[in-house]
Design an enzyme around this catalytic site. Structure first.
Site, PDB file in Angstrom:
ATOM      1  N   TYR A  55     -46.139  70.975  -7.251  1.00 43.21           N
ATOM      2  CA  TYR A  55     -47.147  71.298  -6.225  1.00 43.21           C
ATOM      3  C   TYR A  55     -48.305  70.337  -6.349  1.00 43.21           C
ATOM      4  CZ  TYR A  55     -46.011  75.253  -3.318  1.00 43.21           C
ATOM      5  OH  TYR A  55     -45.482  76.027  -2.337  1.00 43.21           O
ATOM      6  N   ARG A 237     -36.526  61.774   5.425  1.00 39.01           N
ATOM      7  CA  ARG A 237     -37.131  62.502   6.541  1.00 39.01           C
ATOM      8  C   ARG A 237     -38.600  62.756   6.232  1.00 39.01           C
ATOM      9  NH1 ARG A 237     -32.863  63.649   9.593  1.00 39.01           N
ATOM     10  NH2 ARG A 237     -34.219  64.409  11.244  1.00 39.01           N
TER      11      ARG A 237
END
Ligand code: DSN
Length: 419
Positions: A55, A237
């Site tokens: 994170y 992506r």
């Protein structure tokens, strides 16, 4: 990679088998979807790395979590490499999860609910996220659309300027997902300045061409440039925004916390790899091949009696108008798929058909060029398309062609590295 696959096979043979099937499908088929590509092994390795565990809400040096020293390094690297790829870029945000979110971030940074935006109509080659009534942008803002000239099927800049004067949009969006001609970003810049609008250039489709110097760059003319990183740019992506320094703070705040939470750290690492690949001469040669292949395939289809919208292409894609052949896009898409040739049905300008039917197909050459196919191969592909579409309901013919396609396509690797 091999180890990861083995782990997957042991833990989840079902998903492993599906992935293997998808790999085989991609390998045996000819992919002409203009927005797709084949990322390199290096990009996929970074994408499948331990960064998926992390994170990192915030930006390099200013995170809301500890343990971010390495994601800081790789995010800075991605930014630096993107800056080198797009000279003149003042500020870069590599965190948007997609092109649509990159566009939303720009809108959120400069618009209030109800503001007017002027963008290319989806039905004429624009993109959903530019203000389609069913998209968030169309619901929050007041979209006005421009399109292409009925005769030339090219952008009509005088009409864009007239609409801008009449509607005084706060934001003008240029960039397309089904437009085969050079976009005059300088002209768009002049129109935006005349009406005091912010200019957003969405180069998702042509980013690789821009990076290689094969399409004029919007950077000197646009306040914001958005792109995806997985189309002609051939990365993982994802999305990215480039903007003028004066918008940097507002943009960063709208990406996080405005729209997103934690960035996809593994995709940022993979973007950094893709940007390194895109800085090479091999990549520039690859982009030249995409453009040459698209022109050759359009010409080969035209020689077989197909009508190419606007008469040809300057970039990586083109639209085929199937009406002279008495076909619709959905019928052609299905028939070609049966033969292992993957295209998408697409509205053509002023299309009388509905979006799920359409009068056209969109054809692009990024993937076939990544796999190493060249001009002579475009002739073969045109032949197969012509044969299948001469008798679209003939399933035996489709499977006959499908076998030829599979034997041919399997000779070309799925993933090539350009470094
Ligand atoms: N869906 C993409 C395309 O096919 O053009 C654009 O986001």
């Amino acid at each position: 990679m091999v180890e990861l696959q083995s782990a997957l096979q042991a833990v989840d043979p079902e998903v492993f088998a599906i992935i293997r099937d998808e790999e085989a499908r991609q390998s045996r088929q000819i992919d002409l979807i203009a927005s797709e590509n084949t990322a390199s092994r290096a990009v996929m390795e970074a994408s499948g790395s331990v960064f998926t565990n992390k994170y990192a809400e915030g930006y390099p040096g200013r995170r809301y979590y500890a343990g971010c020293e390495h994601i800081d390094r790789v995010e800075r690297l991605a930014q630096e490499r993107a800056r080198a790829l797009f000279p003149g870029a003042e500020h870069i945000n590599v965190q948007p999860h997609s092109g649509s979110q990159a566009n939303q971030a720009v809108m959120l940074a400069v618009l209030e609910v109800g503001d007017t935006i002027l963008a290319m109509d989806l039905n004429q080659g624009g993109h959903l996220s530019h203000g389609h009534p069913l998209n968030l942008a169309g619901k929050l803002y007041r979209p006005v659309y421009y399109g292409v000239d009925r005769e030339t099927e090219r952008l009509d800049y005088d009409a864009v300027a007239a609409l801008a004067r009449a509607h005084r949009p706060k934001l003008i969006i240029c960039g397309a997902s089904a437009y085969s001609r050079v976009i005059d970003f300088e002209r768009f810049g002049a129109i935006a300045r005349e009406v005091d609008a912010v200019l957003l250039a969405d180069i998702a489709h042509i980013a690789g061409l821009v990076a290689a110097g094969l399409h004029p760059s919007p950077i000197p003319h646009a306040d914001f440039v958005t792109t995806t990183t997985h189309k002609t740019l051939r990365g993982p992506r994802g999305g990215m925004v480039i903007c003028r320094e004066r918008y940097a703070k507002a943009l960063d705040r709208t990406v996080l916390p405005g729209l997103q939470g934690g960035p996809l750290c593994h995709q940022i690492a993979a973007r950094a790899v893709a940007f390194r690949e895109a800085a090479t001469e091999g990549f520039r040669q690859y982009q030249r091949q995409i453009v040459a292949n698209a022109a050759a395939l359009a010409a080969a289809l035209a020689a077989r009696g197909f009508r190419i919208v606007s008469g040809g292409t300057d970039n990586h894609l083109f639209l085929v108008d199937l009406r002279p052949r008495g076909l619709t896009g959905n019928v052609a898409e299905r028939a070609l798929e049966r033969a292992g040739i993957i295209v998408n049905k697409n509205l053509i300008p002023y299309d009388p058909e509905k979006p799920l039917v359409t009068s056209g197909i969109r054809i692009g050459t990024p993937t076939v060029s990544s796999r190493g196919m060249t001009l002579a191969d475009m002739e073969r592909i045109a032949d197969w398309i012509d044969r299948v579409l001469s008798a679209p309901e003939d399933e035996r013919l489709a499977s006959e062609v499908g076998e030829e396609v599979a034997a041919f396509a399997s000779r070309f690797p799925l993933s090539t590295s350009y470094v």
